[in-house]
Design a protein around this motif. Structure first.
Motif, PDB file in Angstrom:
ATOM      1  N   VAL A   1       0.853  -1.186   0.000  1.00 17.80           N
ATOM      2  CA  VAL A   1       0.000   0.000   0.000  1.00 17.80           C
ATOM      3  C   VAL A   1       0.889   1.237   0.000  1.00 17.80           C
ATOM      4  N   PRO A   2       0.938   1.986  -1.109  1.00 12.25           N
ATOM      5  CA  PRO A   2       1.755   3.197  -1.154  1.00 12.25           C
ATOM      6  C   PRO A   2       1.050   4.344  -0.433  1.00 12.25           C
ATOM      7  N   ASP A   3       1.805   5.387  -0.164  1.00 12.22           N
ATOM      8  CA  ASP A   3       1.189   6.605   0.362  1.00 12.22           C
ATOM      9  C   ASP A   3       0.426   7.315  -0.751  1.00 12.22           C
ATOM     10  N   LEU A   4       1.044   7.354  -1.926  1.00 12.91           N
ATOM     11  CA  LEU A   4       0.446   7.982  -3.099  1.00 12.91           C
ATOM     12  C   LEU A   4       0.739   7.116  -4.314  1.00 12.91           C
ATOM     13  N   SER A   5      -0.132   7.164  -5.309  1.00 10.60           N
ATOM     14  CA  SER A   5       0.142   6.469  -6.564  1.00 10.60           C
ATOM     15  C   SER A   5      -0.472   7.255  -7.709  1.00 10.60           C
ATOM     16  N   THR A   6       0.072   7.049  -8.883  1.00  7.44           N
ATOM     17  CA  THR A   6      -0.387   7.774 -10.066  1.00  7.44           C
ATOM     18  C   THR A   6      -0.754   6.792 -11.163  1.00  7.44           C
ATOM     19  N   PHE A   7      -1.817   7.104 -11.879  1.00  2.00           N
ATOM     20  CA  PHE A   7      -2.321   6.258 -12.962  1.00  2.00           C
ATOM     21  C   PHE A   7      -2.552   7.106 -14.204  1.00  2.00           C
ATOM     22  N   GLY A   8      -2.505   6.459 -15.372  1.00  4.79           N
ATOM     23  CA  GLY A   8      -2.787   7.138 -16.631  1.00  4.79           C
ATOM     24  C   GLY A   8      -2.807   6.110 -17.751  1.00  4.79           C
ATOM     25  N   LYS A   9      -2.346   6.505 -18.921  1.00  4.27           N
ATOM     26  CA  LYS A   9      -2.251   5.616 -20.076  1.00  4.27           C
ATOM     27  C   LYS A   9      -3.520   4.786 -20.265  1.00  4.27           C
ATOM     28  N   ALA A  10      -3.523   3.525 -19.834  1.00  5.77           N
ATOM     29  CA  ALA A  10      -4.663   2.643 -20.087  1.00  5.77           C
ATOM     30  C   ALA A  10      -5.954   3.135 -19.453  1.00  5.77           C
ATOM     31  N   LEU A  11      -5.874   4.036 -18.499  1.00  2.28           N
ATOM     32  CA  LEU A  11      -7.062   4.520 -17.804  1.00  2.28           C
ATOM     33  C   LEU A  11      -8.101   5.110 -18.751  1.00  2.28           C
ATOM     34  N   GLY A  12      -7.657   5.742 -19.845  1.00  6.11           N
ATOM     35  CA  GLY A  12      -8.600   6.386 -20.751  1.00  6.11           C
ATOM     36  C   GLY A  12      -8.711   5.747 -22.116  1.00  6.11           C
ATOM     37  N   ASN A  13      -7.959   4.671 -22.372  1.00 10.89           N
ATOM     38  CA  ASN A  13      -7.924   4.021 -23.688  1.00 10.89           C
ATOM     39  C   ASN A  13      -7.705   5.034 -24.820  1.00 10.89           C
ATOM     40  N   GLY A  14      -6.754   5.941 -24.591  1.00 12.03           N
ATOM     41  CA  GLY A  14      -6.410   6.920 -25.609  1.00 12.03           C
ATOM     42  C   GLY A  14      -6.948   8.304 -25.320  1.00 12.03           C
ATOM     43  N   PHE A  15      -7.963   8.420 -24.482  1.00 11.96           N
ATOM     44  CA  PHE A  15      -8.452   9.735 -24.083  1.00 11.96           C
ATOM     45  C   PHE A  15      -7.583  10.265 -22.937  1.00 11.96           C
ATOM     46  N   ALA A  16      -7.470  11.592 -22.875  1.00  9.03           N
ATOM     47  CA  ALA A  16      -6.516  12.217 -21.957  1.00  9.03           C
ATOM     48  C   ALA A  16      -7.076  12.262 -20.540  1.00  9.03           C
ATOM     49  N   VAL A  17      -6.621  11.331 -19.716  1.00 12.69           N
ATOM     50  CA  VAL A  17      -7.013  11.320 -18.309  1.00 12.69           C
ATOM     51  C   VAL A  17      -5.924  10.614 -17.509  1.00 12.69           C
ATOM     52  N   ALA A  18      -5.598  11.175 -16.365  1.00 14.98           N
ATOM     53  CA  ALA A  18      -4.640  10.587 -15.425  1.00 14.98           C
ATOM     54  C   ALA A  18      -5.202  10.786 -14.032  1.00 14.98           C
ATOM     55  N   ALA A  19      -4.574  10.159 -13.055  1.00 16.62           N
ATOM     56  CA  ALA A  19      -5.100  10.241 -11.697  1.00 16.62           C
ATOM     57  C   ALA A  19      -3.972  10.220 -10.686  1.00 16.62           C
ATOM     58  N   LEU A  20      -4.147  11.023  -9.644  1.00 17.74           N
ATOM     59  CA  LEU A  20      -3.335  10.947  -8.435  1.00 17.74           C
ATOM     60  C   LEU A  20      -4.227  10.392  -7.342  1.00 17.74           C
ATOM     61  N   ALA A  21      -3.777   9.331  -6.686  1.00 14.13           N
ATOM     62  CA  ALA A  21      -4.583   8.692  -5.648  1.00 14.13           C
ATOM     63  C   ALA A  21      -3.727   8.461  -4.417  1.00 14.13           C
ATOM     64  N   GLY A  22      -4.384   8.333  -3.268  1.00 16.19           N
ATOM     65  CA  GLY A  22      -3.589   8.071  -2.078  1.00 16.19           C
ATOM     66  C   GLY A  22      -4.361   8.146  -0.792  1.00 16.19           C
ATOM     67  N   ARG A  23      -3.601   8.220   0.303  1.00 14.53           N
ATOM     68  CA  ARG A  23      -4.194   8.253   1.635  1.00 14.53           C
ATOM     69  C   ARG A  23      -4.947   9.566   1.864  1.00 14.53           C
ATOM     70  N   ARG A  24      -6.075   9.474   2.525  1.00 11.64           N
ATOM     71  CA  ARG A  24      -6.939  10.626   2.734  1.00 11.64           C
ATOM     72  C   ARG A  24      -6.207  11.766   3.444  1.00 11.64           C
ATOM     73  N   GLU A  25      -5.473  11.456   4.503  1.00 10.54           N
ATOM     74  CA  GLU A  25      -4.840  12.517   5.287  1.00 10.54           C
ATOM     75  C   GLU A  25      -3.827  13.297   4.461  1.00 10.54           C
ATOM     76  N   LEU A  26      -3.221  12.641   3.465  1.00  9.58           N
ATOM     77  CA  LEU A  26      -2.293  13.330   2.572  1.00  9.58           C
ATOM     78  C   LEU A  26      -3.040  14.093   1.486  1.00  9.58           C
ATOM     79  N   MET A  27      -3.941  13.427   0.815  1.00  5.91           N
ATOM     80  CA  MET A  27      -4.674  14.038  -0.292  1.00  5.91           C
ATOM     81  C   MET A  27      -5.471  15.259   0.178  1.00  5.91           C
ATOM     82  N   GLU A  28      -6.004  15.209   1.391  1.00  6.47           N
ATOM     83  CA  GLU A  28      -6.831  16.306   1.891  1.00  6.47           C
ATOM     84  C   GLU A  28      -6.026  17.588   2.101  1.00  6.47           C
ATOM     85  N   ARG A  29      -4.695  17.461   2.147  1.00  3.94           N
ATOM     86  CA  ARG A  29      -3.870  18.668   2.232  1.00  3.94           C
ATOM     87  C   ARG A  29      -4.061  19.562   1.013  1.00  3.94           C
ATOM     88  N   GLY A  30      -4.507  18.978  -0.078  1.00  6.43           N
ATOM     89  CA  GLY A  30      -4.817  19.763  -1.270  1.00  6.43           C
ATOM     90  C   GLY A  30      -6.283  20.119  -1.351  1.00  6.43           C
TER      91      GLY A  30
END
Length: 443
Positions: A255-284
């Motif tokens: 289980v990482p603190d944060l992870s990033t996804f993209g590429k296959a996520l949109g099957n060619g459409f432009a989309v990426a994601a930042l995901a992670g622990r709530r206490e970290l992500m909520e800082r933004g």
């Protein structure tokens, strides 16, 4: 299909490439798509694609691998994805407030990747990884970033590009804040963390690439990060969906603190994601009492059609067993290529590597060294046989006939490869200058 190598030429693509170079630096909007990555005069400009096939402006059809730099894993114009996109196009694409599609996309993502507690979408992977680095720096109060030295790309931003041969324009002081650690070597990583004790904000790496992580490596890295007070960030741009729809983190049980996804996520459409622990992500976010982190805020980050594509992709993966299909197709291709290379006595020179869902090939010279010249020869014969393959990364749209055709063309290429090895010089079969690495200091 394309013709024999002696006849094979791409005059319309060649003219189109000239037009591109006149207007677009490098002749492409992605360096890995540049015509310097292909044999001279044989860089096809694509007209359209469907499923596992693409057509160039010269009218040639190819079986395509590495589709969209690994982003089109379901195949071009996949009906479930295009239907979801079309549905949103008539409803508006971007508004002054969040769309209900953002709720649906976030719920779908967090259900698919259960190790994540919050997610924020973007348009490209570089923005997501840079946001992860910024968040790690804010959370730890540290400036240094440790990247895995064995992984080729993390971001177009200065914190990474400053470490490459194309660092011109990056302040040296910025580049100096990024240090490297070797993949699979826990003692070396611990030595780095000790050397820069209290300075490193995060360890960022791909969970796996061409080799599987050594037993206990990722959990050991997790423990090292905890012990030294830094964050563990997994770049799942490639491994996400291709290893498992829940990410390689799920497959390997870390289980990482944060992870990033993209590429296959949109099957060619432009989309990426930042995901992670709530206490970290909520800082933004807006529900915390500390200093605010400018995490991700992009005008087009939540375009409805791209998020609808991501939702459709994830549904398709889970309902249709796409990851298992990618592995089955890759296994068949790898076995066929290896058999073809062995039959032409070049098995020690044409190598297939990597996980079945993410295959690459290596071209070695008569001394067993990686060779751009032999890669040029190999790519040229593949193109002439109707196979567009900067890698052997499969899409789920391939069928057995496509694989069989590819193996047949590979066998023909290996026959020429053997001639070049016997001659000790691939030049007569290259058709011009050698293909070039993406990251190089000079043109």
């Amino acid at each position: 299909m394309a013709g024999e190598p002696e006849e094979f030429a791409l005059p319309l693509s060649r003219a189109a490439n000239e037009r591109l170079h006149a207007m677009v630096p490098g002749g492409a909007h992605t360096y890995a798509k540049g015509d310097d990555q292909y044999p001279e005069g044989l860089a096809p400009v694509i007209s359209h694609g469907r499923g596992a096939h693409v057509w160039d402006v010269d009218g040639n059809r190819y079986v395509e691998y590495g589709s969209g730099l690994r982003s089109v894993s379901l195949g071009h114009a996949h009906p479930r994805v295009t239907e979801a996109v079309r549905r949103e196009l008539d409803r508006g694409g971007s508004f002054v407030r969040p769309s209900v599609v953002e709720i649906e996309a976030a719920e779908r993502f967090l259900a698919t990747v259960p190790t994540a507690e919050m997610v924020k979408f973007a348009k490209n992977g570089s923005d997501a990884t840079t946001a992860a680095v910024r968040l790690a720096r804010a959370a730890t109060g540290r400036a240094r970033v440790a990247i895995c030295a064995d992984h080729p790309f993390f971001s177009t931003d200065d914190w990474f590009i400053g470490t490459t041969p194309m660092a011109d324009g990056v302040p040296p002081a910025t580049a100096a804040l990024t240090v490297r650690f070797p993949y699979g070597d826990l003692p070396a990583t611990e030595e780095l963390l000790t050397r820069y004790e209290g300075e490193i904000a995060c360890l960022i790496l791909e969970p796996a690439t061409q080799t599987e992580p050594p037993p206990g490596y990722l959990t050991g890295l997790r423990a090292l990060a905890d012990r030294h007070g830094c964050l563990l960030v997994l770049d799942e741009m490639i491994t996400g969906f291709r290893w498992s729809e829940a990410g390689a983190q799920s497959l390997y049980g870390v289980v990482p603190d944060l992870s990033t996804f993209g590429k296959a996520l949109g099957n060619g459409f432009a989309v990426a994601a930042l995901a992670g622990r709530r206490e970290l992500m909520e800082r933004g976010g807006l529900r915390h009492s500390g200093d605010r982190v400018f995490l991700l805020s992009t005008t087009h980050g939540a375009e409805t059609h791209a998020l609808a594509a991501a939702t459709a992709v994830q549904t398709t993966y889970t309902e249709e067993g796409v990851t298992a299909r990618l592995h089955a197709l890759g296994d068949r291709l790898a076995a066929g290529v290896r058999e073809a290379a062995a039959s032409m006595d070049v098995a020690d020179h044409v190598l297939v590597r990597g996980r079945a869902s993410n295959l690459v090939f290596a071209t070695l010279d008569e001394h067993g060294r990686p060779s751009q010249e032999y890669r040029t020869l190999f790519l040229r014969r593949l193109l002439a046989g109707g196979v567009l393959a900067p890698s052997f990364v499969v899409s789920a749209a391939l069928d057995e006939a496509d694989i069989d055709h590819t193996v047949e063309v590979v066998a023909q290429a290996c026959a020429v490869y053997r001639k070049a090895l016997d001659a000790g010089d691939p030049t007569p079969w290259m058709g011009g200058r050698a293909v070039r690495p993406v990251f190089r200091r000079r043109v």
